[in-house]
Design a protein around this motif. Structure first.
Motif, PDB file in Angstrom:
ATOM      1  N   TRP A   1      26.380  52.445  47.841  1.00  0.00           N
ATOM      2  CA  TRP A   1      26.043  53.848  48.055  1.00  0.00           C
ATOM      3  C   TRP A   1      27.158  54.711  47.480  1.00  0.00           C
ATOM      4  O   TRP A   1      28.331  54.327  47.509  1.00  0.00           O
ATOM      5  N   VAL A   2      26.789  55.894  46.986  1.00  0.00           N
ATOM      6  CA  VAL A   2      27.745  56.872  46.477  1.00  0.00           C
ATOM      7  C   VAL A   2      27.505  58.174  47.222  1.00  0.00           C
ATOM      8  O   VAL A   2      26.355  58.613  47.363  1.00  0.00           O
ATOM      9  N   PHE A   3      28.585  58.790  47.710  1.00  0.00           N
ATOM     10  CA  PHE A   3      28.488  60.072  48.407  1.00  0.00           C
ATOM     11  C   PHE A   3      28.876  61.192  47.443  1.00  0.00           C
ATOM     12  O   PHE A   3      29.975  61.201  46.890  1.00  0.00           O
ATOM     13  N   GLY A   4      27.951  62.130  47.260  1.00  0.00           N
ATOM     14  CA  GLY A   4      28.204  63.285  46.402  1.00  0.00           C
ATOM     15  C   GLY A   4      28.284  64.556  47.219  1.00  0.00           C
ATOM     16  O   GLY A   4      27.474  64.770  48.121  1.00  0.00           O
ATOM     17  N   TYR A   5      29.250  65.405  46.904  1.00  0.00           N
ATOM     18  CA  TYR A   5      29.448  66.644  47.655  1.00  0.00           C
ATOM     19  C   TYR A   5      29.550  67.855  46.736  1.00  0.00           C
ATOM     20  O   TYR A   5      29.619  68.986  47.190  1.00  0.00           O
ATOM     21  N   GLY A   6      29.598  67.631  45.423  1.00  0.00           N
ATOM     22  CA  GLY A   6      29.684  68.704  44.428  1.00  0.00           C
ATOM     23  C   GLY A   6      28.692  68.423  43.324  1.00  0.00           C
ATOM     24  O   GLY A   6      27.511  68.215  43.577  1.00  0.00           O
TER      25      GLY A   6
ATOM     26  N   CYS B   1      31.705  66.976  56.006  1.00  0.00           N
ATOM     27  CA  CYS B   1      31.058  67.446  54.793  1.00  0.00           C
ATOM     28  C   CYS B   1      29.635  66.918  54.733  1.00  0.00           C
ATOM     29  O   CYS B   1      29.404  65.721  54.892  1.00  0.00           O
ATOM     30  N   HIS B   2      28.703  67.837  54.507  1.00  0.00           N
ATOM     31  CA  HIS B   2      27.310  67.457  54.263  1.00  0.00           C
ATOM     32  C   HIS B   2      27.100  67.374  52.761  1.00  0.00           C
ATOM     33  O   HIS B   2      27.505  68.272  52.016  1.00  0.00           O
ATOM     34  N   GLY B   3      26.497  66.294  52.318  1.00  0.00           N
ATOM     35  CA  GLY B   3      26.244  66.079  50.899  1.00  0.00           C
ATOM     36  C   GLY B   3      25.033  65.192  50.723  1.00  0.00           C
ATOM     37  O   GLY B   3      24.157  65.132  51.604  1.00  0.00           O
ATOM     38  N   LEU B   4      24.984  64.492  49.607  1.00  0.00           N
ATOM     39  CA  LEU B   4      23.895  63.563  49.326  1.00  0.00           C
ATOM     40  C   LEU B   4      24.455  62.162  49.111  1.00  0.00           C
ATOM     41  O   LEU B   4      25.489  61.995  48.459  1.00  0.00           O
ATOM     42  N   ALA B   5      23.742  61.194  49.647  1.00  0.00           N
ATOM     43  CA  ALA B   5      24.079  59.792  49.423  1.00  0.00           C
ATOM     44  C   ALA B   5      23.052  59.206  48.470  1.00  0.00           C
ATOM     45  O   ALA B   5      21.848  59.464  48.603  1.00  0.00           O
ATOM     46  N   PHE B   6      23.527  58.453  47.507  1.00  0.00           N
ATOM     47  CA  PHE B   6      22.666  57.794  46.531  1.00  0.00           C
ATOM     48  C   PHE B   6      22.854  56.289  46.653  1.00  0.00           C
ATOM     49  O   PHE B   6      23.987  55.806  46.604  1.00  0.00           O
ATOM     50  N   ARG B   7      21.740  55.565  46.803  1.00  0.00           N
ATOM     51  CA  ARG B   7      21.811  54.097  46.776  1.00  0.00           C
ATOM     52  C   ARG B   7      21.633  53.676  45.319  1.00  0.00           C
ATOM     53  O   ARG B   7      20.607  53.956  44.697  1.00  0.00           O
ATOM     54  N   VAL B   8      22.660  53.040  44.775  1.00  0.00           N
ATOM     55  CA  VAL B   8      22.681  52.655  43.371  1.00  0.00           C
ATOM     56  C   VAL B   8      21.643  51.570  43.118  1.00  0.00           C
ATOM     57  O   VAL B   8      21.486  50.638  43.913  1.00  0.00           O
ATOM     58  N   GLU B   9      20.943  51.740  42.022  1.00  0.00           N
ATOM     59  CA  GLU B   9      19.913  50.775  41.645  1.00  0.00           C
ATOM     60  C   GLU B   9      20.534  49.384  41.504  1.00  0.00           C
ATOM     61  O   GLU B   9      21.572  49.228  40.834  1.00  0.00           O
ATOM     62  N   PRO B  10      19.938  48.365  42.143  1.00  0.00           N
ATOM     63  CA  PRO B  10      20.486  47.006  42.057  1.00  0.00           C
ATOM     64  C   PRO B  10      20.658  46.553  40.609  1.00  0.00           C
ATOM     65  O   PRO B  10      19.810  46.820  39.758  1.00  0.00           O
ATOM     66  N   GLY B  11      21.777  45.902  40.359  1.00  0.00           N
ATOM     67  CA  GLY B  11      22.077  45.404  39.023  1.00  0.00           C
ATOM     68  C   GLY B  11      22.877  46.381  38.181  1.00  0.00           C
ATOM     69  O   GLY B  11      23.344  46.025  37.102  1.00  0.00           O
TER      70      GLY B  11
ATOM     71  N   GLN C   1      20.972  55.641  60.450  1.00  0.00           N
ATOM     72  CA  GLN C   1      21.759  54.612  59.784  1.00  0.00           C
ATOM     73  C   GLN C   1      23.087  55.170  59.254  1.00  0.00           C
ATOM     74  O   GLN C   1      23.155  56.300  58.775  1.00  0.00           O
ATOM     75  N   THR C   2      24.127  54.364  59.370  1.00  0.00           N
ATOM     76  CA  THR C   2      25.386  54.665  58.699  1.00  0.00           C
ATOM     77  C   THR C   2      25.608  53.599  57.637  1.00  0.00           C
ATOM     78  O   THR C   2      25.224  52.436  57.824  1.00  0.00           O
ATOM     79  N   VAL C   3      26.204  54.024  56.520  1.00  0.00           N
ATOM     80  CA  VAL C   3      26.495  53.104  55.426  1.00  0.00           C
ATOM     81  C   VAL C   3      27.904  53.403  54.925  1.00  0.00           C
ATOM     82  O   VAL C   3      28.445  54.481  55.165  1.00  0.00           O
ATOM     83  N   THR C   4      28.460  52.465  54.223  1.00  0.00           N
ATOM     84  CA  THR C   4      29.744  52.671  53.570  1.00  0.00           C
ATOM     85  C   THR C   4      29.450  53.123  52.145  1.00  0.00           C
ATOM     86  O   THR C   4      28.671  52.486  51.437  1.00  0.00           O
ATOM     87  N   ALA C   5      30.075  54.233  51.742  1.00  0.00           N
ATOM     88  CA  ALA C   5      29.786  54.805  50.431  1.00  0.00           C
ATOM     89  C   ALA C   5      31.069  55.022  49.633  1.00  0.00           C
ATOM     90  O   ALA C   5      32.109  55.380  50.183  1.00  0.00           O
TER      91      ALA C   5
END
Length: 182
Positions: A5-10, A61-71, A105-109
């Motif tokens: 996962w990647v956390f984006g805030y900007g 901080c409120h932002g967006l989390a992206f789950r990276v496409e597998p591979g 759910q909580t995830v590590t990003a």
């Protein structure tokens, strides 16, 4: 291996630049979004730096989390390092985030936080200093004001409120509309 996962805030919120298969509003505790980084390439120059966002210590901080496409995990991390670490002003780190998708759910990003020891770290600047710097900043990616206004527009569209950034944007819009330097 669990999902990356990647956390984006900007700008990652509105221009992630990597393949993902899910996204969710998310909240990170322990850091807040701030215009605390002097931009010397993308939104400013060495002689006339702009300001860009960083995650600064404290708050949340409120932002967006992206789950990276597998591979694509390795390519995504390499891309983010090239994009975010041009001058090493951010510290690459993994933080726990709470997804706002209703699952609880909580995830590590993966995210990038401001390095307060880096020469480009601006720290806490008052509103007038931020206005002056943002109005004058222009770099390889364009005008600093466009970066700030675009970020605020995306936050508004997502229903995320950032009082300080919204106040700055309102002042920037007002001065752009009447040509005044308020």
């Amino acid at each position: 291996m669990s999902a990356l996962w990647v956390f984006g805030y900007g700008s990652l919120m509105w221009r992630p630049g990597f393949p993902f298969d899910a996204q969710s509003p998310a909240r990170l505790e322990g850091a807040h979004r701030a215009l605390c980084i002097y931009s010397i390439l993308h939104r400013g120059t060495l002689d006339n730096p702009g300001l860009v966002l960083g995650l600064d210590d404290g708050g949340d901080c409120h932002g967006l989390a992206f789950r990276v496409e597998p591979g694509t995990e390795s390519d995504t991390v390499a891309y983010l390092r090239r994009r975010e670490q041009v001058t090493d002003v951010y510290v690459e780190t993994y933080r726990e985030i709470a997804l706002g998708d209703g699952t609880g759910q909580t995830v590590t990003a993966l995210t990038f936080v401001a390095d307060p020891h880096h020469p480009q770290y601006a720290g806490l600047l008052d509103l007038e200093a931020q206005l002056r710097i943002v109005r004058a900043g222009r770099g390889q990616a364009g005008a600093n004001i466009d970066y700030v206004l675009n970020t605020v527009e995306h936050l508004e569209a997502l229903g995320m409120h950032d009082a300080l950034l919204f106040t700055l944007a309102e002042r920037l819009r007002r001065s752009a509309g009447d040509g005044a330097e308020t």
